[in-house]
Write an enzyme that holds these catalytic residues in place. Structure first.
Site, PDB file in Angstrom:
ATOM      1  N   HIS A 127       0.823  -1.211   0.000  1.00 16.66           N
ATOM      2  CA  HIS A 127       0.000   0.000   0.000  1.00 16.66           C
ATOM      3  C   HIS A 127       0.860   1.265   0.000  1.00 16.66           C
ATOM      4  CE1 HIS A 127      -3.927  -2.092   1.537  1.00 16.66           C
ATOM      5  NE2 HIS A 127      -3.590  -2.416   0.303  1.00 16.66           N
ATOM      6  N   CYS A 135       4.637  12.791  -7.917  1.00 19.80           N
ATOM      7  CA  CYS A 135       3.821  13.835  -8.542  1.00 19.80           C
ATOM      8  C   CYS A 135       2.387  13.348  -8.739  1.00 19.80           C
ATOM      9  CB  CYS A 135       4.432  14.222  -9.891  1.00 19.80           C
ATOM     10  SG  CYS A 135       3.464  15.461 -10.790  1.00 19.80           S
ATOM     11  N   CYS A 168       5.783  19.755  -7.428  1.00 21.96           N
ATOM     12  CA  CYS A 168       6.611  18.975  -8.361  1.00 21.96           C
ATOM     13  C   CYS A 168       7.593  19.896  -9.080  1.00 21.96           C
ATOM     14  CB  CYS A 168       5.725  18.255  -9.371  1.00 21.96           C
ATOM     15  SG  CYS A 168       6.673  17.339 -10.615  1.00 21.96           S
ATOM     16  N   GLY A 210      -3.396  -9.626  11.467  1.00 18.48           N
ATOM     17  CA  GLY A 210      -3.919  -8.274  11.686  1.00 18.48           C
ATOM     18  C   GLY A 210      -4.499  -7.610  10.462  1.00 18.48           C
ATOM     19  N   THR A 211      -5.091  -8.400   9.568  1.00 20.81           N
ATOM     20  CA  THR A 211      -5.726  -7.819   8.392  1.00 20.81           C
ATOM     21  C   THR A 211      -7.005  -8.577   8.080  1.00 20.81           C
ATOM     22  OG1 THR A 211      -5.535  -7.416   6.017  1.00 20.81           O
ATOM     23  CG2 THR A 211      -4.178  -9.179   6.918  1.00 20.81           C
TER      24      THR A 211
END
Length: 277
Positions: A127, A135, A168, A210-211
């Site tokens: 993730h 950008c 950017c 834990g998910t």
């Protein structure tokens, strides 16, 4: 529980192929460090932000409309992560990696950097992470978060210097956190999609810690591991999407205990396996 774990771990330890020990972790492993989970009863995404549902707020679309607001929240979370410390579960996983070496892989959904701070290195952050920016307009390249950008209180505004550093240098659009938002797709560059699926394919055992399995890549990782014959060990305090996936499978173990206690047992079994080689 210990006898079942011993049988599974010893079996995988003896394999020559598809013998990786893979750990898939989510927000629950960091709850003992004081970081709220996402979908638990006290989770960030249950409570949401002050004015928005998370599926609206945590999107690239919303960021493009309200970049300063999203950055304020992101820097609030940055401060939360930086003041937290790795807990015993993180430390156990670092010890397990040091024993298993290249047979160890960690796939984490967490962006909080606690696994890395605990000492893990063989890791895929599917993730993204809170250390990097990129950008929002799609310019190539991922950059480290500038050191001058510090975590903030939830009501603390961005400074002019913050805004300058988060622009950017190529196109002038806002930089954004290098994380996966709700309206985005997993890829290899940021999310290590194909690398993590390859690890799953070669795993002898997949520990899920834990998910809840509410996003599609973690579920695909479990499905791939199952398809190629891995054991699945579901270590969570509640039933979840993974539980539904594996409940009728033979090569599974469902444990409803705290991860710290289970990982201590896993570490001891692996240590004994190392001694017996």
């Amino acid at each position: 529980m210990k006898e079942q774990l011993e049988e599974i771990i010893h079996d995988v330890y003896r394999k020559d192929k598809r013998n990786l020990f893979t750990f898939l972790t989510g927000a629950g492993i960091s709850s003992d460090s004081g970081i709220p989970t996402y979908r638990g009863t006290d989770g960030i995404w249950v409570k949401g932000t002050q004015f928005h549902k998370p599926e609206e707020f945590g999107t690239l679309r919303y960021f493009r409309q309200h970049p300063k607001e999203v950055w304020q929240y992101s820097l609030f979370r940055k401060k939360m992560f930086e003041t937290a410390t790795p807990n015993q579960s993180h430390l156990e996983l670092a010890d397990i990696e040091s024993m298993l070496k290249d047979r160890f892989h960690l796939i984490t959904q967490n962006i909080d950097n606690l696994h890395r701070r605990a000492g893990n290195t063989r890791m895929y952050e599917v993730h993204g992470n809170n250390r990097e920016i990129k950008c929002s307009n799609g310019c190539k390249g991922i950059m480290a978060m500038p050191e001058e950008i510090v975590g903030k209180d939830i009501d603390e505004d961005l400074t002019l210097k913050d805004t300058e550093l988060l622009t950017c240098p190529n196109c002038g659009h806002w930089m954004r956190p290098n994380i996966l938002w709700f309206d985005e797709y997993y890829d290899e560059k940021t999310n290590k999609k194909f690398s993590s699926l390859k690890v799953a394919k070669n795993s002898g055992i997949l520990f899920i810690i834990g998910t809840s399995g509410a996003t599609n890549l973690p579920l695909a990782i479990a499905e791939t591991a199952l398809k190629y014959g891995a054991y699945i060990v579901d270590i969570n305090t509640e039933d979840n999407h993974f539980t539904e996936l594996i409940k009728n499978k033979k090569n599974k173990l469902i444990i409803r205990e705290k991860s710290t206690e289970v990982l201590a047992v896993v570490k001891e079994i692996i240590k004994d396996s190392n001694r017996s080689i």
